[in-house]
Design a protein around this motif. Structure first.
Motif, PDB file in Angstrom:
ATOM      1  N   ILE A 261       0.854  -1.199   0.000  1.00  0.00           N
ATOM      2  CA  ILE A 261       0.000   0.000   0.000  1.00  0.00           C
ATOM      3  C   ILE A 261       0.888   1.247   0.000  1.00  0.00           C
ATOM      4  N   SER A 263       0.423   5.051   0.460  1.00  0.00           N
ATOM      5  CA  SER A 263      -0.610   6.031   0.804  1.00  0.00           C
ATOM      6  C   SER A 263       0.050   7.289   1.340  1.00  0.00           C
ATOM      7  N   ALA A 278      -7.234   3.416   3.355  1.00  0.00           N
ATOM      8  CA  ALA A 278      -5.967   2.663   3.247  1.00  0.00           C
ATOM      9  C   ALA A 278      -5.992   1.433   4.155  1.00  0.00           C
TER      10      ALA A 278
END
Ligand code: SF4
Length: 349
Positions: A261, A263, A278
């Motif tokens: 991820i 973010s 997220a």
């Protein structure tokens, strides 16, 4: 380059990919729960699993456990050589022992002979907390870190014992809860012998603290080319250990698995709930094995550009949500449907 050691159907060392392992925290005698946990760990990407074997019933349970799983099984033994023997007889592909607490040289020889007959590996682990007081081994090369020297000298006494018994199917661990001592001990040992290294920071702590210590300890060693199998030790669900292990390997470009991820930290320009989204995406995609970089960015001004290396991402403006791939907007959706549409796109990939 370390030598190759086979653990069931996996090879570690000799340039093989760094293997990810974890340890169950169920009662090993409870076969159903233990197998269920191992299956979850397998799904998360765990490649070698270790079970604690505190009693003879646990050693006997290994046979059934092994018949129901597909990754190599390691038995963790302390104090009683009979547990090591039973674990090996019941199918353990590897045992983990501290040779100093197994009951003396004759009993250790018995364990070695069974391991030889079963073609099993043995991990000998010395922890900084369990050092003997009378270490006779003299190191030719020393570190400035005195505890690291003691750990390696203590380990070398055992290594020579195994070598005298013509047993070379060894994996080595030298764990201290202090990160710098751990690093020094592995560095030092790797100058002396070429057995594959099981690396990790022992008792590293809870999810946040333990992840940081493990990432630094394991990360530095891996970046120096040391380490053939890793265990991230965390005081939490062992599945998390596996996710963290892959993130460490991914960050170093050593192995790719699962979702990474990307973010943004959020700021005054943030126009979608990045923190919530997220975390939700992380949770919902954690069992995806395919390597995928997913971005969740807070604003459409900077988001797609800053996350242009992501395979897929979302961001939003005041009114709409935006899905982009490799920095290019592919879909505009209402903010209400953003997460749902985004997950659909991820599934397609
Ligand atoms: Fe702020 Fe936008 Fe950068 Fe996120 S992507 S930190 S919202 S400027």
């Amino acid at each position: 380059m370390t030598r190759k050691v086979k653990i069931g159907n996996i090879t570690i060392g000799g340039g093989a990919p760094v293997a990810v392992q974890s340890m169950t925290n169920t009662d090993t005698k409870d076969i159903k729960s233990t197998v269920a946990q191992i299956k979850r760990l397998e799904k998360a990407g765990c490649e070698i699993i270790r079970c604690g074997v505190p009693d003879i019933e646990s050693a006997l349970a290994l046979k059934k456990i092994k018949s129901k799983i597909s990754i190599p099984l390691v038995a963790d033994i302390h104090y009683d050589y009979r547990l090591a023997i039973e674990a090996l007889k019941n199918g353990a592909d590897k045992i983990r022992i501290n040779p100093g607490n197994i009951g003396g040289p004759d009993r250790l020889k018995e364990v070695i002979n069974i391991a030889k007959a079963k073609k099993a590996a043995i991990r000998i682990g010395v922890n900084s907390g369990s050092l003997k007081s009378n270490i006779n081994y003299k190191l030719k090369i020393e570190s400035k870190n005195k505890i690291a020297n003691l750990m390696v000298a203590s380990l070398m006494e055992y290594v020579e014992f195994f070598e005298n018994e013509k047993f070379f199917n060894l994996v080595i661990s030298l764990k201290a809860s202090d990160v710098l001592t751990t690093i020094e001990a592995y560095r030092l040992f790797s100058k002396i012998r070429d057995y594959p290294l099981h690396i990790g920071v022992t008792e590293s702590g809870t999810e946040l603290g333990g992840t940081i210590k493990s990432s630094i300890g394991i990360g530095i060693l891996l970046a120096e080319g040391l380490g053939d199998t890793i265990r991230v030790s965390l005081t939490t669900d062992p599945e998390m250990e596996v996710y963290v292990a892959y993130r460490i390997l991914d960050a170093l470009g050593l192995r790719k698995r699962g979702v990474d991820i990307i973010s943004c930290p959020t700021c005054a320009r943030t126009e979608i709930d990045v923190i919530k989204i997220a975390h939700k995406i992380e949770e919902m995609t954690k069992n995806i094995a395919k390597p995928l970089k997913i971005a969740v960015m807070g604003c459409s001004v900077n988001g797609p550009g800053e996350a242009s290396h992501a395979d897929i991402g979302i961001t939003g403006s005041k009114k709409i949500g935006v899905i982009f791939k490799k920095g290019k907007i592919i879909q505009k959706v209402s903010k209400k449907n953003l997460l749902k549409e985004f997950l659909k796109e991820i599934k397609k990939m």
